[in-house]
Motif scaffolding. Structure first.
Motif, PDB file in Angstrom:
ATOM      1  N   PHE A   1      -4.489   2.267  -3.994  1.00 25.59           N
ATOM      2  CA  PHE A   1      -3.232   2.277  -3.514  1.00 25.59           C
ATOM      3  C   PHE A   1      -2.204   1.521  -4.065  1.00 25.59           C
ATOM      4  CE2 PHE A   1      -5.332   5.756  -0.865  1.00 25.59           C
ATOM      5  CZ  PHE A   1      -4.360   7.158  -1.779  1.00 25.59           C
TER       6      PHE A   1
ATOM      7  N   ILE B   1       0.661  -0.900  -5.310  1.00 25.96           N
ATOM      8  CA  ILE B   1       1.470  -0.404  -6.229  1.00 25.96           C
ATOM      9  C   ILE B   1       2.098  -1.602  -7.213  1.00 25.96           C
ATOM     10  CG2 ILE B   1       3.121   0.493  -4.801  1.00 25.96           C
ATOM     11  CD1 ILE B   1       4.599  -0.966  -3.947  1.00 25.96           C
TER      12      ILE B   1
ATOM     13  N   ASN C   1       1.182  -1.038   0.277  1.00 28.62           N
ATOM     14  CA  ASN C   1      -0.348   0.187   0.184  1.00 28.62           C
ATOM     15  C   ASN C   1       0.651   1.184   0.533  1.00 28.62           C
ATOM     16  OD1 ASN C   1      -2.091   1.806   0.049  1.00 28.62           O
ATOM     17  ND2 ASN C   1      -3.000   1.006   1.859  1.00 28.62           N
ATOM     18  N   MET C   2       0.344   2.002  -0.894  1.00 27.61           N
ATOM     19  CA  MET C   2       1.442   3.435  -0.921  1.00 27.61           C
ATOM     20  C   MET C   2       1.552   4.033   0.038  1.00 27.61           C
ATOM     21  SD  MET C   2       0.834   5.260  -4.540  1.00 27.61           S
ATOM     22  CE  MET C   2      -0.088   4.936  -4.963  1.00 27.61           C
TER      23      MET C   2
ATOM     24  N   ALA D   1       0.958  10.644  -4.900  1.00 25.27           N
ATOM     25  CA  ALA D   1      -0.269   9.502  -4.260  1.00 25.27           C
ATOM     26  C   ALA D   1      -1.885  10.027  -5.091  1.00 25.27           C
ATOM     27  CB  ALA D   1      -0.121   8.848  -2.802  1.00 25.27           C
TER      28      ALA D   1
END
Lengths: 180, 146, 111
Positions: C101, C103, C22-23, C91
């Motif tokens: 979100f 990647i 998750n960013m 983001a």
């Protein structure tokens, strides 16, 4: 000595919780708690300037992150856990700790710093600049080049954020002007 | 009730009472930066936070009515120009960033003029820059909902 | 001992940057690494039983903690906030374009 160790252990647990929690919202809140612990640690380490800045910056970064999180409507994807990045991450972290451990013994002992440069700042700081807050005297008078570089970096980051988030995109030759 | 932007009545009332005090505290922190803990960085972020507080409680338009985006960017540029001109004033005394403005009497508010004016310029720069970033993030969110 | 605890926080942040998808989690990992480094610098300047570098009237200048790391870290904290804001802006842009979100999903969508 003991209290700073206690705060550091609490910060370790807080950061582990912040990383491993599934819910993103509680993640962000726990990171805020870690930042508040750091502000407390700065107070214990006799750095009241840093404590004020850390407290305020923590609030602002929490607001920025929350504005992004609360807008997200997509559900959390339920993927099967992937063990390869986990193993790589843990081994890389362990490698860093392994390399850091002998270096720490070479450092001066905690609580007894070598103050070769700062001794002159402390002794002549008030007479030369007239400021009684020595951190301000160092940051804006003796080492003002540092602050100049900081201002440039801040300006670049603000410009980058504004350019990335602009509403109107670049108009290509074929597209109509009302789009985007 | 939902026609107005922003949060509920309780939040709005508390915001109306506290936002001036927060702004005044930020200015106090900036002006006393050479005497007590604080300084340009902390004071600038506190000044930005007071406008952010207004923006969260009353919606973006209320905060942008107080200080619009061109005004904020011009203030940020004024901060940068002030800092650079203080640096060039040092050339009169010998080298860049030399404290030519005089030290004044220690422990009084108007002393250490270089540090005082640098604090003011840094606070303008930091406060307006962070306010611009936060407003742009908020505006980008509004665009997406259409 | 104290320095090593500080480096453990750094390692936790490094693990988050490398292993998470998750960013937002990655941004949080970078923030945790920043905390650890700022703390390490201030720990270097601490003196046992020292007093804060704010002078008082009629006070002898003695036994003051090192003000130099504090001055360096004061700018670093604000720069950290600005870079965090830049990362969050990137983001948000990616989320608007791809709707996620994650990647790995972004890499798949690129084709």
């Amino acid at each position: 000595m003991m209290d700073i160790n206690l705060i550091l252990i609490l910060m370790i647990f807080g950061s582990i919780i912040a990383i491993e929690t599934k819910d993103i919202l509680s993640c962000v809140v726990v990171v805020g708690v870690v930042g508040l612990f750091q502000s407390l640690a700065f107070l214990v380490l006799k750095a009241p300037d840093l404590a004020i800045v850390q407290l305020v910056v923590e609030i602002l970064s929490l607001v920025i992150l929350l504005r992004v999180i609360l807008r997200k409507e997509a559900p959390e994807p339920q993927h099967h856990p992937d063990y390869f990045p986990m193993v790589v991450g843990i081994s890389l972290a362990a490698l860093v700790l392994l390399f850091v451990y002998p270096i720490i013994h070479e450092l001066p002992e905690f609580g007894y710093p070598i103050m070769r440069v700062a001794k002159e700042y402390i002794e002549t700081g008030m007479k030369a600049t007239g400021a009684t807050n020595l951190v301000s005297a160092v940051i804006l008078d003796f080492r003002a080049y540092d602050t100049l570089g900081e201002a440039v970096v801040l300006f670049t980051a603000v410009c980058g954020a504004l350019i990335v988030l602009r509403k109107t995109g670049r108009k290509k030759s074929g597209e109509s002007e009302t789009e985007a | 009730m939902n026609k107005e932007p922003g949060m509920t009545l309780i939040v709005k009332t508390v915001t109306r009472l506290t936002v001036g005090i927060i702004l005044m505290y930020g200015i106090y922190i900036v002006l006393h930066g050479h005497l007590s803990p604080g300084g340009g960085f902390a004071g600038g972020v506190i000044i930005a936070l007071s406008f952010v507080h207004l923006m969260l409680a009353y919606g973006k338009e209320a905060a942008l009515k107080k200080i619009s985006l061109p005004v904020a960017s011009v203030l940020e540029s004024i901060g940068a120009i002030m800092f650079i001109s203080i640096a060039f004033l040092g050339l009169l005394g010998g080298y860049f960033f030399f404290h030519t403005l005089g030290t004044g009497e220690p422990f009084s508010l108007f002393s250490a003029y270089t540090v005082l004016f640098s604090n003011i310029s840094i606070s303008l720069k930091v406060g307006c820059g962070l306010f611009l970033v936060l407003v742009s993030i908020a505006l980008a969110g509004k665009e997406k909902k259409k | 001992m104290t320095y090593f605890l500080c480096m453990i926080i750094f390692a936790v942040g490094l693990y988050a940057v490398v292993a998470k998808r998750n960013m937002i989690k990655i941004i949080i990992g970078i923030m945790v690494m920043e905390y650890a480094l700022n703390m390490l610098f201030v720990l270097f300047g601490y003196r046992q039983g020292g007093r804060s570098p704010i002078l008082e009237r009629f006070q002898e200048i003695k036994n003051i903690v090192d003000p130099l790391p504090q001055a360096l870290i004061l700018t670093a904290i604000v720069i950290g906030l600005a870079t965090t804001a830049l990362m969050v802006a990137l983001a948000v842009r990616i989320y608007e374009k791809y709707g996620t979100f994650d990647i790995t999903k972004i890499r798949k969508l690129r084709g």
